[in-house]
Write a protein that holds these residues in place. Structure first.
Motif, mmCIF file in Angstrom:
data_model
loop_
_atom_site.group_PDB
_atom_site.id
_atom_site.type_symbol
_atom_site.label_atom_id
_atom_site.label_comp_id
_atom_site.label_asym_id
_atom_site.label_seq_id
_atom_site.Cartn_x
_atom_site.Cartn_y
_atom_site.Cartn_z
ATOM 1 N N LEU A 124 22.461 80.227 15.092
ATOM 2 C CA LEU A 124 22.291 81.377 15.986
ATOM 3 C C LEU A 124 20.814 81.715 16.120
ATOM 4 N N ARG A 125 20.384 81.954 17.345
ATOM 5 C CA ARG A 125 19.027 82.431 17.619
ATOM 6 C C ARG A 125 19.138 83.738 18.384
ATOM 7 N N LEU A 126 18.613 84.801 17.809
ATOM 8 C CA LEU A 126 18.669 86.117 18.444
ATOM 9 C C LEU A 126 17.278 86.529 18.882
ATOM 10 N N MET A 127 17.125 86.795 20.189
ATOM 11 C CA MET A 127 15.849 87.242 20.738
ATOM 12 C C MET A 127 16.010 88.659 21.271
ATOM 13 N N SER A 128 15.086 89.542 20.936
ATOM 14 C CA SER A 128 15.196 90.937 21.373
ATOM 15 C C SER A 128 13.941 91.373 22.109
ATOM 16 N N TYR A 129 14.154 91.895 23.298
ATOM 17 C CA TYR A 129 13.092 92.438 24.145
ATOM 18 C C TYR A 129 13.708 93.591 24.929
ATOM 19 N N ASN A 130 12.916 94.219 25.805
ATOM 20 C CA ASN A 130 13.532 95.236 26.642
ATOM 21 C C ASN A 130 14.386 94.565 27.731
ATOM 22 N N THR A 131 15.161 95.366 28.437
ATOM 23 C CA THR A 131 16.140 94.834 29.383
ATOM 24 C C THR A 131 15.501 93.945 30.444
ATOM 25 N N GLU A 132 14.364 94.365 30.963
ATOM 26 C CA GLU A 132 13.683 93.607 32.009
ATOM 27 C C GLU A 132 13.336 92.202 31.534
ATOM 28 N N ASN A 133 12.817 92.097 30.305
ATOM 29 C CA ASN A 133 12.434 90.792 29.768
ATOM 30 C C ASN A 133 13.648 89.927 29.449
ATOM 31 N N ILE A 134 14.722 90.561 28.982
ATOM 32 C CA ILE A 134 15.944 89.801 28.698
ATOM 33 C C ILE A 134 16.512 89.214 29.994
ATOM 34 N N GLU A 135 16.500 89.990 31.067
ATOM 35 C CA GLU A 135 16.951 89.469 32.360
ATOM 36 C C GLU A 135 16.154 88.225 32.744
ATOM 37 N N GLN A 136 14.830 88.283 32.574
ATOM 38 C CA GLN A 136 13.975 87.163 32.979
ATOM 39 C C GLN A 136 14.239 85.932 32.127
ATOM 40 N N LEU A 137 14.449 86.120 30.823
ATOM 41 C CA LEU A 137 14.769 84.981 29.956
ATOM 42 C C LEU A 137 16.083 84.328 30.377
ATOM 43 N N LEU A 138 17.045 85.147 30.776
ATOM 44 C CA LEU A 138 18.321 84.612 31.246
ATOM 45 C C LEU A 138 18.128 83.829 32.539
ATOM 46 N N LEU A 139 17.339 84.376 33.459
ATOM 47 C CA LEU A 139 17.067 83.693 34.725
ATOM 48 C C LEU A 139 16.302 82.391 34.511
ATOM 49 N N ASP A 140 15.508 82.325 33.453
ATOM 50 C CA ASP A 140 14.738 81.115 33.134
ATOM 51 C C ASP A 140 15.529 80.122 32.289
ATOM 52 N N TYR A 141 16.829 80.379 32.107
ATOM 53 C CA TYR A 141 17.721 79.490 31.355
ATOM 54 C C TYR A 141 17.309 79.360 29.883
ATOM 55 N N LYS A 142 16.716 80.407 29.333
ATOM 56 C CA LYS A 142 16.291 80.374 27.939
ATOM 57 C C LYS A 142 17.255 81.108 27.017
ATOM 58 N N LEU A 143 18.337 81.632 27.597
ATOM 59 C CA LEU A 143 19.391 82.295 26.826
ATOM 60 C C LEU A 143 20.745 81.751 27.261
ATOM 61 N N ASP A 144 21.693 81.763 26.339
ATOM 62 C CA ASP A 144 23.070 81.386 26.677
ATOM 63 C C ASP A 144 23.906 82.596 27.058
ATOM 64 N N ILE A 145 23.607 83.729 26.452
ATOM 65 C CA ILE A 145 24.318 84.977 26.735
ATOM 66 C C ILE A 145 23.372 86.127 26.432
#
Length: 297
Positions: A124-145
């Motif tokens: 498991l890899r858990l990354m924590s940022y504010n909502t705006e940054n989490i959205e961008q990581l998801l859009l960049d395919y760097k998160l699974d969920i």
């Protein structure tokens, strides 16, 4: 025209890294081999994909389009590999979870611990940022969920309510308003507020709630950590509107108190996010099912 996916993979690495030299390091091949691969790919598609400069490389319009499709292709490839591993009974692999700060710091730790007990072979890899940054990581395919407490703004992202979170106004136990048994939002007009930074989902929810009640903060201290906000307020500086769940420990020991503001009850959804064009892999689906079931207990 059939694209050579080996060349596309090298191009995608160079695009992600922003230079031929760093791309060569990540791809574990020589820089001349990277240069040759990009030249062959550009010859194949008949249009420049990268612009070379002293500061590295920049994607052309065609390069941007190809990189967008390349991400989708290689994410689908990873998902297919994961599904096939699951069919073989292999439970290993890595699950990348992104969470906005309140969720990562308070809601997720016990859930992740219990999930790991059930699936110990899964990294498991858990990354924590504010909502705006989490959205961008998801859009960049760097998160699974991803899990966030703020509104979602991108039409490529699908949000599903996971659970509800209550926000309360907190103050230090010795704050002048702490002894009041009844308050309204108007009583807080002159208060100093300790708030999250712009881009925070918590801040966006709070600003909307205050605007709805014609309440405007005049004096603020901005801090990009809920934990630091609670400590600051407990030390006697101002008020904060925070998740009741996140403040429960300090309320229990008397460091913070909840102000009884009758017309400022704020709730917000905590959302699970994934990309609309990207099916969840077996690990992400299993984790999502687990946390949704836990939320109902």
């Amino acid at each position: 025209m059939a694209l050579n996916l080996h060349l596309v993979r090298i191009f995608s690495v160079v695009a992600e890294q922003g230079s031929f030299s760093r791309g060569a390091q990540v791809a574990h091949i020589s820089q001349p081999a990277v240069t040759k691969a990009i030249q062959e790919l550009e010859k194949q598609v008949g249009i420049p994909l990268l612009e070379r400069g002293r500061q590295g490389v920049r994607l052309t319009e065609a390069g941007q389009k190809l990189q967008e499709y390349a991400r989708t292709i290689f994410v689908a490839e990873s998902a297919a590999e994961e599904e096939l591993r699951a069919l073989r009974g292999v439970t290993g692999g890595t699950l990348r979870i992104g969470a906005s700060l309140t969720i990562a710091n308070y809601y997720l730790p016990p859930l992740v611990a219990r999930f790991h007990e059930i699936y110990p072979q899964l990294s498991l890899r858990l990354m924590s940022y504010n909502t705006e940054n989490i959205e961008q990581l998801l859009l960049d395919y760097k998160l699974d969920i991803a899990l966030v407490e703020g509104p979602v703004h991108h039409d490529r992202i699908e949000a599903q309510k996971w659970r509800e979170d209550e926000l309360v106004v907190v103050a230090a136990a010795n704050h002048p308003l702490a002894n009041h048994k009844h308050l309204t939002a108007a009583d807080l007009n002159e208060a100093t507020w300790v708030v999250r930074e712009s881009g925070s989902g918590t801040r966006e929810v709070i600003e909307a709630a205050l605007l709805e009640r014609a309440l405007h903060w005049k004096h603020t201290l901005e801090i990009n950590s809920t934990a630091a906000i609670k400590q600051t307020v407990a030390s006697g500086l101002g008020l904060a509107l925070v998740s009741l769940y996140s403040a429960a420990d300090q309320i229990a020991v008397g460091k913070l108190c909840v102000l009884p503001v009758s017309d400022l009850r704020v709730t917000r959804p905590l959302n699970s996010l994934h990309l609309k064009n990207r099916p969840l892999g077996i690990a992400a689906r299993t984790f999502k099912k687990f946390i949704f079931e836990e939320a109902t207990q």
